[in-house]
Design an enzyme around this catalytic site. Structure first.
Site, PDB file in Angstrom:
ATOM      1  N   HIS A  17       0.839  -1.199   0.000  1.00  0.00           N
ATOM      2  CA  HIS A  17       0.000   0.000   0.000  1.00  0.00           C
ATOM      3  C   HIS A  17       0.878   1.254   0.000  1.00  0.00           C
ATOM      4  CE1 HIS A  17       0.909   0.542   4.198  1.00  0.00           C
ATOM      5  NE2 HIS A  17       0.271  -0.555   4.578  1.00  0.00           N
ATOM      6  N   HIS A  20       4.056   1.366   2.288  1.00  0.00           N
ATOM      7  CA  HIS A  20       5.216   0.620   1.779  1.00  0.00           C
ATOM      8  C   HIS A  20       5.829   1.370   0.596  1.00  0.00           C
ATOM      9  CE1 HIS A  20       2.401  -2.740   3.177  1.00  0.00           C
ATOM     10  NE2 HIS A  20       3.389  -2.723   4.069  1.00  0.00           N
ATOM     11  N   CYS A 125       1.711  -9.093  21.592  1.00  0.00           N
ATOM     12  CA  CYS A 125       0.857  -8.537  20.528  1.00  0.00           C
ATOM     13  C   CYS A 125       1.201  -9.255  19.240  1.00  0.00           C
ATOM     14  CB  CYS A 125       1.075  -7.034  20.359  1.00  0.00           C
ATOM     15  SG  CYS A 125       0.230  -6.428  18.883  1.00  0.00           S
ATOM     16  N   CYS A 128       2.365  -6.927  16.282  1.00  0.00           N
ATOM     17  CA  CYS A 128       3.778  -6.506  16.361  1.00  0.00           C
ATOM     18  C   CYS A 128       4.712  -7.711  16.355  1.00  0.00           C
ATOM     19  CB  CYS A 128       4.061  -5.731  17.646  1.00  0.00           C
ATOM     20  SG  CYS A 128       3.148  -4.211  17.844  1.00  0.00           S
ATOM     21  N   CYS A 142      -2.596  -2.452  22.451  1.00  0.00           N
ATOM     22  CA  CYS A 142      -1.378  -2.119  21.717  1.00  0.00           C
ATOM     23  C   CYS A 142      -1.663  -0.812  20.971  1.00  0.00           C
ATOM     24  CB  CYS A 142      -1.039  -3.232  20.722  1.00  0.00           C
ATOM     25  SG  CYS A 142       0.055  -2.658  19.414  1.00  0.00           S
ATOM     26  N   HIS A 145      -1.948  -1.568  17.086  1.00  0.00           N
ATOM     27  CA  HIS A 145      -2.955  -2.489  16.550  1.00  0.00           C
ATOM     28  C   HIS A 145      -4.306  -2.385  17.256  1.00  0.00           C
ATOM     29  CE1 HIS A 145       0.939  -4.011  15.120  1.00  0.00           C
ATOM     30  NE2 HIS A 145       0.232  -4.203  14.026  1.00  0.00           N
ATOM     31  N   LYS A 294      -6.493   7.209   9.841  1.00  0.00           N
ATOM     32  CA  LYS A 294      -5.542   6.102   9.740  1.00  0.00           C
ATOM     33  C   LYS A 294      -5.936   5.214   8.547  1.00  0.00           C
ATOM     34  CE  LYS A 294      -3.973   2.314  12.583  1.00  0.00           C
ATOM     35  NZ  LYS A 294      -2.638   2.147  12.851  1.00  0.00           N
ATOM     36  N   LYS A 297      -7.639  -1.471   6.453  1.00  0.00           N
ATOM     37  CA  LYS A 297      -8.488  -2.331   5.641  1.00  0.00           C
ATOM     38  C   LYS A 297      -9.938  -2.213   6.079  1.00  0.00           C
ATOM     39  CE  LYS A 297      -6.864  -6.678   3.725  1.00  0.00           C
ATOM     40  NZ  LYS A 297      -6.314  -7.954   4.151  1.00  0.00           N
TER      41      LYS A 297
END
Ligand code: MSP
Length: 646
Positions: A17, A20, A125, A128, A142, A145, A294, A297
């Site tokens: 995405h 990256h 987690c 992570c 976390c 996440h 943020k 998905k």
């Protein structure tokens, strides 16, 4: 000099995405920049293919992990060429050589007693793939996440990370460039001010089999970070390959803030335990959000690099992300923002400059770069040349320190100067006067040489557009060109044949904007002040209904079949078309870059088939013989396009 620059190796549990893509664009840009500086460069990216997340993703798809990782790793590899990203090496952690080296390293560290077996319980987690400390949690979750970690108690192998804590603090303090920007260096130092715990580096095979087996205990596989980080070594042939010798001492890693701890703490301490010197620099950037939210998905707002390239092209995407994000801070993506950058910075400022300058060299110098007359350089020429030289120095400095947005701002400052240089020097006027021939040729040389410098500094950022510019300027792309040899004034050879290229960046037509959009809606019942019919005076309210604005002309062309009309594209700051009856007084060429006053809320009207959204204001005068002259209105100093006049 030598450069070794890496991206993180991306997990193959999801497709690539924007996040990256950003890291990889940054790394490619830096790699190209260092190549432009004449360096021997190695740029590595790749995929991280072991671990729980990945085996679960494969299971969810009902395929074997091997088949699954092959597919997603391929998707990452294929995502880069369309973005003009050219890594020298793509590493996969499922490569047998990588697996072997990870096992050798584990054995070595185990043998020297820096790995031990112990019982551990902690908060794990899965996102992570690591244990979190109580302190890291936000409302029990976390922070990355947004899920509570799982309480896990099991026997595992541990790396004596705590043993290297003091060494690490000392190293960071002695090497200010080790972790940049500074905010992340401070974050790491503050974390290290508390005692460091040892690092759990294994997972029992009862829980996970998709990993590298520990060489000293077959009931365990390696924890992903102890596997993944080592890619930076295996990719260059550690321990005895020639590329390891050549590149390791200059290693630089690019990451986002999410994986700061593994890179700034686990990795240097692991290297220290192995007896390998630490990397040279760690460059940490912020996060891309989408429309201030943020990217995720579940929200369904994930931006795919392939879609961006299809819509805007690689150069625009690269320019946009580098210009928009202040390295280290978060940034927000929106289609509006990328369209605005394309229209204003690329199509108007750079693209127009380029095509206008080439057109003028074509028209007044027969497509050949003319001889400048050095004795004729005036203050404005010298000021421009000086600005270009300052820009190159600033550009170098900012590219080296990953301040890409500042490097680009410096370049665009001079693009703006050159646009004004054309308006002030009026080559079309010089061309009317044979006495001004030498001056005209000097101005044209200055244009060509400035464009050459822009095409050079833009290579790392927009390789394709820069290549087009270089080719249109009649220069040899394959020639070994460096910033040292070519990043200075006076390299362009008179006599070089240029060619009229196609437009560098198309302007993106935003949804047709209605003229009068700026007009404030007024409540029906509001009573208008009446126009005073008798003496021709109007009231203030009536005057206020006029939306007068400063508009900047970015394109101008004659309207076919009309001697009088020009079609103007103006920025207020959104773009719109205005038809103006000024063709007998102004050449389209000389209008670009000028600021004029317009009535912005006139009802649209069609003139010779073109819809005009507003009216340009101009003064008309008649001489004694009745000849009419028309002079465009403007402001006495440049202001932001769209500024209100009142
Ligand atoms: N596999 C590990 C890294 C191992 S490196 C030895 C990993 N992979 S990841 O697929 O999750 O990639 C994380 C990296 O992707 C970030 O550090 C950053 O480079 C990039 N990004 C992912 N999301 C991002 C944003 N929203 N914004 C910017 N970059 C982000 O962690």
């Amino acid at each position: 000099m030598t450069t070794y620059i890496t991206t993180p190796i991306y997990y193959v549990n999801a497709l690539p995405h924007l996040g990256h893509a950003y890291t990889t664009i940054v790394t490619d840009t830096y790699s190209r920049f260092r190549k432009l500086c004449g360096d021997d460069v190695r740029f590595q990216t790749g995929t991280d293919e072991h671990g729980e997340k990945i085996s679960q993703a494969a299971e969810a798809e009902g395929v074997s992990p091997r088949k699954y990782v092959d597919r997603i790793s391929r998707a990452f590899k294929d995502a880069w060429p369309p973005l003009a990203i050219e890594p020298d090496h793509f590493i996969r952690t499922t490569n047998p050589e990588h697996i072997q080296t990870v096992q050798d390293i584990l054995q070595q560290v185990f043998d020297q007693d820096d790995i031990y077996f112990s019982e551990y319980s902690g908060l794990y987690c899965q996102g992570c793939e690591r244990f979190l400390t109580e302190k890291e949690l936000v409302d029990g979750n976390c922070p990355d996440h947004l899920k509570p970690p799982k309480e896990i108690a099991e026997q595992n192998y541990f790396f004596r990370m705590s043993k290297y804590q003091d060494w690490l603090i000392d190293h960071i303090k002695k090497h200010p460039e080790f972790i940049t920007p500074e905010r992340y260096r401070n974050e790491v130092l503050s974390f290290l001010s508390e005692p460091l715990e040892d690092l759990c580096i294994s997972r029992p095979t009862s829980r996970l089999t998709w990993g590298i087996p520990l060489p000293f205990d077959e009931n365990f596989v390696t924890y992903v970070w102890f596997d993944a980080l080592i890619n930076y070594l295996t990719g260059i042939g550690y321990p005895d390959g020639p590329d390891f010798e050549r590149y390791w001492s200059v290693a630089e890693h690019v990451i986002a803030k999410d994986i700061l701890k593994p890179h700034a703490i686990f990795w240097p301490t692991m290297l220290q335990a192995m007896g390998v010197p630490p990397y040279k620099r760690l460059h940490v950037h912020g996060y891309w959000n989408v429309d201030e939210t943020k990217m995720s998905k579940s929200i369904g707002n994930v931006i795919r690099p392939g879609e961006l390239v299809d819509q805007y092209g690689a150069d625009t995407v690269r320019y946009f992300v580098l210009r928009e994000m202040s390295f280290g801070l978060d940034a927000s993506f929106s289609s509006q923002a990328i369209i605005d950058r394309q229209n204003s910075d690329l199509a108007n400022d750079l693209g127009n400059l380029f095509s206008r300058a080439l057109t003028m060299i074509g028209k007044y110098a027969g497509n050949v770069v003319p001889e400048p007359f050095k004795g004729l350089l005036n203050d404005m020429d010298r000021e421009l040349i000086n600005a270009l030289e300052v820009m190159i120095a600033q550009y170098r400095l900012n590219m080296n320190t990953f301040n890409f947005n500042r490097a680009l701002q410096e370049v665009w400052k001079v693009i703006g100067l050159l646009n004004r240089y054309i308006v002030t020097n009026e080559p079309w006027e010089l061309a009317k006067n044979a006495d001004k021939e030498k001056r005209l040729m000097t101005v044209l040389y200055i244009l060509a040489e400035s464009l050459r410098i822009f095409s050079l500094v833009l290579r790392p950022v927009m390789p394709r557009a820069a290549e087009k510019m270089t080719a249109a300027l009649g220069l040899d792309i394959t020639e070994q060109v460096t910033l040292d040899t070519h990043g200075k004034w006076g390299i362009m050879r008179p006599g070089t044949k240029i060619s009229q290229g196609r437009q560098l960046f198309p302007r993106i037509d935003k949804k047709k904007r209605q003229a009068g959009k700026n007009q404030q809606a007024k409540p029906e019942e509001k009573k208008k002040e009446e126009t005073t019919q008798e003496n021709g005076l109007i009231g203030f309210d009536t005057f206020q209904e006029l939306d007068l604005r400063v508009a900047e002309i970015v394109a101008a062309e004659k309207i076919k079949k009309s001697d009088r009309l020009l079609k103007l594209t103006v920025r207020v700051p959104d773009e719109r078309t205005i038809v103006a009856g000024i063709a007998s007084f102004y050449d389209p060429d000389e209008l670009i870059g000028r600021q004029v006053l317009i009535v912005a809320n006139l009802k649209p009207a069609k003139l010779m088939g073109v819809t005009s959204h507003g009216m340009v204001l101009a003064a008309k005068e008649k001489d004694d013989e009745g000849n009419e002259r028309l002079v465009l209105s403007t402001v006495s100093d440049r202001v932001a396009p769209g500024s209100k006049v009142g």
